[in-house]
Write an enzyme that holds these catalytic residues in place. Structure first.
Site, PDB file in Angstrom:
ATOM      1  CE1 TYR A  70      -3.792  -2.346   0.276  1.00  0.00           C
ATOM      2  CE2 TYR A  70      -2.613  -3.300   2.128  1.00  0.00           C
ATOM      3  CZ  TYR A  70      -3.625  -3.360   1.203  1.00  0.00           C
ATOM      4  OH  TYR A  70      -4.475  -4.434   1.197  1.00  0.00           O
ATOM      5  CG  HIS A  72      -9.736  -1.330  -5.098  1.00  0.00           C
ATOM      6  ND1 HIS A  72     -10.227  -1.635  -3.842  1.00  0.00           N
ATOM      7  CD2 HIS A  72     -10.789  -1.357  -5.942  1.00  0.00           C
ATOM      8  CE1 HIS A  72     -11.527  -1.847  -3.940  1.00  0.00           C
ATOM      9  NE2 HIS A  72     -11.892  -1.675  -5.195  1.00  0.00           N
TER      10      HIS A  72
END
Length: 148
Positions: free
Chosen positions: A23, A104
């Site tokens: 991430y 996302h």
């Protein structure tokens, strides 16, 4: 002035601390600053503002959408852990009648099987996955292109 709602679901409060290799090291505050800066640099700051919200609770996300949709233009949403199961959240997005982009950070289509089947693409006019936090800016650009 209209809002562009920046909505982040479960576990995204840990962005910048959680699974950095997947991430990245940017936080939600960094993402918001990036989007506000983009609006300013591209002469949209007098027309739109970013209004951010994150919760680990689906009901709180729904309440935020319902409370803010009237004075908003669009939604950028990262549903996080609700991507495959957040039907009540999806209903709130549909009821808002706002433009919506699903984002996302990682590429959910190349990860574990359980992450791959988002329920949001049939409502959101675009899905951006796997572009890191830069995907949020890409989502904002798509929304602003719809405005022109």
């Amino acid at each position: 002035m209209k809002n562009i709602l920046l909505i982040n679901g479960p576990n995204l409060n840990l962005l910048g601390k959680r699974d950095i290799e997947i991430y990245g090291d940017k936080t939600l505050d960094d993402v918001e600053e990036m989007l506000v800066g983009y609006l300013s640099k591209n002469n949209y700051a007098n027309k739109f503002r970013i209004k951010s919200f994150q919760s680990n609770h689906e009901g709180a996300l729904i309440d935020f959408i319902q409370s803010n949709s009237k004075e908003s233009y669009a939604i950028i949403i990262n549903p996080g852990g609700l991507t495959t199961v957040g039907f009540s959240l999806l209903d709130a997005l549909i009821d808002s009648k706002l433009l919506c982009v699903e984002i996302h950070i990682s590429n959910i289509h190349e990860r574990e099987e359980f992450r791959r089947n988002s329920i949001f693409p049939n409502y959101c006019f675009s899905q951006i996955a796997g572009k890191g936090t830069k995907g949020y800016e890409l989502a904002l650009k798509e929304i602003l292109n719809k405005e022109n």
